[in-house]
Design a protein around this motif. Structure first.
Motif, PDB file in Angstrom:
ATOM      1  N   SER A 150       0.719  -1.303   0.076  1.00 18.04           N
ATOM      2  CA  SER A 150      -0.161   0.024   0.127  1.00 18.04           C
ATOM      3  C   SER A 150       0.882   1.313   0.011  1.00 18.04           C
ATOM      4  O   SER A 150       1.809   1.513   0.924  1.00 18.04           O
ATOM      5  CB  SER A 150      -1.059   0.019   1.234  1.00 18.04           C
ATOM      6  N   THR A 210      -3.003  -0.078  -3.395  1.00 20.04           N
ATOM      7  CA  THR A 210      -2.535  -1.216  -2.981  1.00 20.04           C
ATOM      8  C   THR A 210      -2.338  -2.195  -4.188  1.00 20.04           C
ATOM      9  O   THR A 210      -3.294  -2.473  -5.056  1.00 20.04           O
ATOM     10  CB  THR A 210      -3.430  -1.949  -1.981  1.00 20.04           C
ATOM     11  N   THR A 255      -2.193  -2.252  -9.581  1.00 18.67           N
ATOM     12  CA  THR A 255      -3.212  -1.942  -8.493  1.00 18.67           C
ATOM     13  C   THR A 255      -4.442  -3.047  -8.295  1.00 18.67           C
ATOM     14  O   THR A 255      -5.141  -3.129  -9.259  1.00 18.67           O
ATOM     15  CB  THR A 255      -3.523  -0.551  -8.754  1.00 18.67           C
ATOM     16  N   ARG A 256      -4.524  -3.542  -7.107  1.00 18.22           N
ATOM     17  CA  ARG A 256      -5.634  -4.521  -7.103  1.00 18.22           C
ATOM     18  C   ARG A 256      -6.678  -3.578  -5.967  1.00 18.22           C
ATOM     19  O   ARG A 256      -7.934  -4.278  -5.927  1.00 18.22           O
ATOM     20  CB  ARG A 256      -5.339  -5.619  -6.331  1.00 18.22           C
ATOM     21  N   LYS A 257      -6.255  -2.743  -5.497  1.00 20.91           N
ATOM     22  CA  LYS A 257      -7.429  -1.833  -4.470  1.00 20.91           C
ATOM     23  C   LYS A 257      -7.062  -0.687  -4.556  1.00 20.91           C
ATOM     24  O   LYS A 257      -5.884  -0.004  -4.432  1.00 20.91           O
ATOM     25  CB  LYS A 257      -7.097  -2.756  -2.972  1.00 20.91           C
ATOM     26  N   THR A 314      -8.375   2.898  -2.069  1.00 23.88           N
ATOM     27  CA  THR A 314      -9.049   3.658  -0.885  1.00 23.88           C
ATOM     28  C   THR A 314      -9.033   4.979  -0.881  1.00 23.88           C
ATOM     29  O   THR A 314      -7.782   5.629  -0.962  1.00 23.88           O
ATOM     30  CB  THR A 314      -8.522   3.068   0.475  1.00 23.88           C
ATOM     31  N   GLN A 319     -14.121   2.577  -1.270  1.00 17.40           N
ATOM     32  CA  GLN A 319     -12.987   1.507  -1.558  1.00 17.40           C
ATOM     33  C   GLN A 319     -13.378   0.923  -2.539  1.00 17.40           C
ATOM     34  O   GLN A 319     -14.616   0.366  -2.923  1.00 17.40           O
ATOM     35  CB  GLN A 319     -13.065   0.767  -0.328  1.00 17.40           C
ATOM     36  N   GLU A 323     -12.013  -2.627  -5.274  1.00 16.77           N
ATOM     37  CA  GLU A 323     -11.265  -3.731  -5.229  1.00 16.77           C
ATOM     38  C   GLU A 323     -11.072  -4.207  -6.746  1.00 16.77           C
ATOM     39  O   GLU A 323     -12.467  -4.101  -7.392  1.00 16.77           O
ATOM     40  CB  GLU A 323     -11.276  -4.872  -4.204  1.00 16.77           C
ATOM     41  N   GLN A 332     -11.676  -0.186 -14.048  1.00 15.94           N
ATOM     42  CA  GLN A 332     -11.155  -1.580 -14.080  1.00 15.94           C
ATOM     43  C   GLN A 332     -11.095  -1.987 -15.510  1.00 15.94           C
ATOM     44  O   GLN A 332     -11.836  -2.178 -16.366  1.00 15.94           O
ATOM     45  CB  GLN A 332     -11.857  -2.570 -13.295  1.00 15.94           C
TER      46      GLN A 332
END
Length: 317
Positions: free
Chosen positions: A81, A95, A108-110, A112, A128, A130, A180
């Motif tokens: 992160s 993250t 990048t998977r997440k 916030t 948030q 994901e 995404q």
């Protein structure tokens, strides 16, 4: 304690929560012309200064590649992160995890995003996202800034559910787009200069401000080519949507070769289109090796080696 005239002795009560103050967001006067709306950043700024505010653009996409506010373009490993933004109004954290076992490149998977409390306008809101979960609401289920008078100055919209979310924060002159593509998340922001610069010395680690730390920048790294995609094929795939061989094109070639996934061409193409929409100065849209701010080596190419290895001469300082 001192700023709220509190004694250091005996029991104390916390002061009421206050949001960060921007110029012109003071109390409403009872006479004279109406005070500027504290939750309309652009209108308030224009009225106070007689000109529209300046804006900055930052983006993160692909493996990941970061375009900073200052037009530096870095390819980063940044596993785990890392903060993209950390100022008085916004906190954005990405993250990332390796694109494959043992690889330096990450995706990048997440994401916030925290919109910090601003007394006149919004409650604190957290968004948030994901991979495979891009909600069309904040964590508390709301789609705006809350019940305060300026709550509508923060809103979420989705043009393509599950793959494209846009957050408008008019109270701080900010637009954020999250997408995404190819199993990774991309982030793009247009933000008022005054907001982007509202941070202290302790908040100095921000990828959108300083780019990736030198220790996290990929430079002349060896990577195993995944799948059956060759350099020529990768260049051809990227050329279809990115005819100009700029930093976005080279990022596209990098992503397609490292991932082995032709769908990664879309991430670079969309990042370029966001930059076209968000940059105030389109002369800075394309970053080339000769641009001091691009930090992209003039020898930006992939040289084939034996055993299916490639050297990426992506000299990002």
């Amino acid at each position: 304690m001192i700023q709220h005239n509190c004694s250091r002795q005996g029991p104390t009560a916390p002061p009421p929560p206050r949001g960060p103050a921007l110029a012109g967001a003071g109390p409403v006067r009872s006479s004279g012309p109406p005070a500027p709306d504290p939750c309309d950043y652009e209108g308030r700024f224009s009225r106070l200064h007689g000109r529209p505010p300046g804006f900055l653009h930052c983006a993160s996409f692909g493996d990941p590649h970061v375009r900073s506010f200052h037009h530096h373009f870095h390819t980063c490993r940044v596993q785990g992160s890392w903060p993209l933004l950390d100022n008085d109004f916004l906190f954005v954290q990405a993250t990332s995890s390796p694109v494959a076992s043992g690889a330096n490149a990450t995706t990048t998977r997440k994401l916030t995003i925290i919109f910090k409390n601003m007394q006149e306008c919004i409650d604190q809101k957290v968004y948030q996202a994901e991979v495979d979960n891009l909600p069309a609401a904040f964590e508390d289920g709301s789609i705006n800034g809350g019940d305060r008078p300026g709550g509508s100055s923060l809103s979420i919209q989705t043009a393509d559910p599950g793959s494209h979310v846009e957050i408008q924060a008019a109270y701080i002159g900010t637009t954020i787009i999250i997408r995404q593509t190819a199993g990774q998340l991309s982030f793009s922001i247009k933000v008022a200069e005054e907001v982007a610069r509202a941070f202290s010395a302790e908040q100095d680690l921000q990828l959108c401000v300083g780019g990736c730390p030198p220790s996290q920048r990929l430079s002349r790294s060896e990577h195993s080519r995944r799948g059956a995609i060759t350099i020529d094929t990768a260049r051809q795939l990227c050329k279809e949507g990115l005819p100009v061989e700029d930093a976005y094109f080279h990022s596209c070639v990098f992503d397609v070769l490292i991932s082995g996934d032709p769908n990664f061409t879309v991430a670079a193409q969309i990042a370029l289109e966001d930059a076209r929409a968000f940059l105030p100065d389109l002369e800075k849209l394309h970053l080339f090796p000769s641009d001091a701010g691009a930090h992209l080596c003039s020898a930006s190419f992939l040289a084939p080696l034996f055993s299916g290895l490639f050297v990426l001469w992506f000299c990002i300082q």
